[in-house]
Design a protein around this motif. Structure first.
Motif, PDB file in Angstrom:
ATOM      1  N   UNK A   1       3.571 -80.723 -53.853  1.00  0.00           N
ATOM      2  CA  UNK A   1       3.663 -82.122 -52.989  1.00  0.00           C
ATOM      3  C   UNK A   1       2.682 -83.058 -53.233  1.00  0.00           C
ATOM      4  N   UNK A   2       1.322 -82.555 -53.087  1.00  0.00           N
ATOM      5  CA  UNK A   2       0.062 -83.429 -52.742  1.00  0.00           C
ATOM      6  C   UNK A   2      -0.086 -84.195 -54.154  1.00  0.00           C
ATOM      7  N   UNK A   3       0.068 -83.596 -55.218  1.00  0.00           N
ATOM      8  CA  UNK A   3      -0.011 -84.158 -56.680  1.00  0.00           C
ATOM      9  C   UNK A   3       0.891 -85.195 -56.907  1.00  0.00           C
ATOM     10  N   UNK A   4       2.031 -85.261 -56.053  1.00  0.00           N
ATOM     11  CA  UNK A   4       3.008 -86.335 -56.444  1.00  0.00           C
ATOM     12  C   UNK A   4       4.405 -85.946 -57.275  1.00  0.00           C
ATOM     13  N   UNK A   5       4.053 -84.532 -57.666  1.00  0.00           N
ATOM     14  CA  UNK A   5       5.309 -83.914 -58.469  1.00  0.00           C
ATOM     15  C   UNK A   5       6.666 -83.985 -57.441  1.00  0.00           C
ATOM     16  N   UNK A   6       6.565 -83.806 -56.180  1.00  0.00           N
ATOM     17  CA  UNK A   6       7.341 -83.680 -55.271  1.00  0.00           C
ATOM     18  C   UNK A   6       6.949 -83.875 -53.895  1.00  0.00           C
ATOM     19  N   UNK A   7       7.264 -84.979 -53.135  1.00  0.00           N
ATOM     20  CA  UNK A   7       6.598 -85.222 -51.960  1.00  0.00           C
ATOM     21  C   UNK A   7       7.486 -85.900 -51.178  1.00  0.00           C
ATOM     22  N   UNK A   8       8.667 -85.561 -51.243  1.00  0.00           N
ATOM     23  CA  UNK A   8       9.623 -86.448 -50.211  1.00  0.00           C
ATOM     24  C   UNK A   8       9.708 -85.843 -49.048  1.00  0.00           C
ATOM     25  N   UNK A   9       9.935 -86.546 -47.989  1.00  0.00           N
ATOM     26  CA  UNK A   9       9.924 -85.987 -46.350  1.00  0.00           C
ATOM     27  C   UNK A   9       8.895 -84.677 -46.005  1.00  0.00           C
ATOM     28  N   UNK A  10       7.734 -84.895 -46.726  1.00  0.00           N
ATOM     29  CA  UNK A  10       6.618 -83.908 -46.504  1.00  0.00           C
ATOM     30  C   UNK A  10       5.887 -84.408 -45.057  1.00  0.00           C
ATOM     31  N   UNK A  11       5.372 -83.214 -44.357  1.00  0.00           N
ATOM     32  CA  UNK A  11       4.729 -83.517 -43.194  1.00  0.00           C
ATOM     33  C   UNK A  11       3.110 -83.251 -43.441  1.00  0.00           C
ATOM     34  N   UNK A  12       2.360 -84.536 -43.297  1.00  0.00           N
ATOM     35  CA  UNK A  12       1.034 -84.142 -43.537  1.00  0.00           C
ATOM     36  C   UNK A  12       0.206 -83.358 -42.603  1.00  0.00           C
ATOM     37  N   UNK A  13       0.752 -83.642 -41.443  1.00  0.00           N
ATOM     38  CA  UNK A  13       0.163 -82.678 -40.176  1.00  0.00           C
ATOM     39  C   UNK A  13       0.309 -81.287 -40.559  1.00  0.00           C
TER      40      UNK A  13
END
Length: 279
Positions: free
Chosen positions: A240-252
């Motif tokens: 997710x964080x590398x930008x490969x798949x980061x849709x609707x992710x919760x950072x907290x």
């Protein structure tokens, strides 16, 4: 503890494997920005895969920590520290802190090279800096989680070759697990069925377009369970964080999950290391 940390950071500063990892990640960030700039098929922004180090930091730390901590066993340093009166908990935590900082420095090197190369080539960010900051917070907490996990393995295994093999295999397994969870989440809700009445060479003009529901699409509680697993697993966070798949992710959620991995790894590591026979 302060003496242990001072000695650990002094050894880190002279460690060739650390500097190799640092410059590899620094070059990796620059090359990724150059690749985005030279991509002829798509126009990229600076924020696209900006935190690409999240995808590889686990592999780099697996190799570095195995050799860095393993050298203390091979050289008898850990036994000498205990003989000189240092508590086992202080020895363990000092190594964890040094390895966490090493991972942060590697991530920071990649960050600087991404900015120095990316801004002239791709321009500045097109999203809010607050989101970039949250992503960075998660990347650095993820790096700390990887460091704590691999320190747990290295501090309980006196053979650094075996430690390196286990740690590197684990880093691959974590990424594989993250990918396995990501695949169902990435399924489209509907998909296109081509017009069966078309003959060979005929072009579908869209008049007989058919969209049907995808039976593999996750919904409701099941989808939420996969999303939680995706954010808890270090490999899922890396993707997710590398930008490969980061849709609707919760950072907290990712930040607290990484923090939990640090606490859990250190807690279990301290419990086992106190009872470990170091003869």
């Amino acid at each position: 503890m302060l003496k242990l940390l001072s000695a650990g950071f002094f050894r880190l500063w002279k460690d060739k494997i650390f500097w190799l990892g640092f410059w590899v990640l620094t070059a990796f960030g620059a090359l990724d920005r150059i690749g985005a700039f030279m991509d002829p098929t798509e126009t990229h922004s600076l924020e696209d895969t900006f935190w690409i180090q999240a995808l590889v930091i686990g592999f780099v730390l697996a190799a570095f920590i195995s050799l860095f901590v393993g050298a203390e066993y091979e050289n008898g340093t850990i036994r000498n520290k205990i003989a000189s009166g240092h508590f086992r908990s202080d020895i363990y935590l000092a190594n964890v802190i040094v390895c966490i900082v090493a991972g942060w420095l590697m991530c920071f090197g990649c960050l600087i090279s991404s900015l120095l190369v990316g801004i002239p080539a791709l321009g500045f960010f097109h999203i809010a800096l607050s989101e970039i900051f949250l992503q960075g917070l998660c990347v650095f907490s993820l790096s700390a989680a990887y460091a704590a996990i691999f320190c747990f393995i290295a501090m309980l295994n006196t053979n650094r070759a075996v430690t390196a093999i286990i740690s590197i295999l684990l880093s691959f397994l974590l990424i594989f697990a993250g990918t396995a969870v990501a695949d169902p989440l990435n399924q489209p809700q509907q998909y296109y069925i081509p017009d069966a009445s078309l003959g060979t060479g005929e072009i579908d003009d869209g008049e007989n377009l058919k969209m049907i529901l995808n039976p593999d699409y996750l919904e409701g509680t099941e989808r939420r369970a996969y999303e939680i697993a995706f954010e808890i697993l270090p490999g899922g966070q890396s993707i997710q964080l590398s930008g490969m798949l980061n849709e609707n992710c919760s950072y907290m959620e990712m930040f607290f999950a990484s923090s939990a991995w640090v606490v859990l790894s250190c807690g279990c590591g301290l419990a086992f290391f106190r009872k470990k026979d170091l003869r």
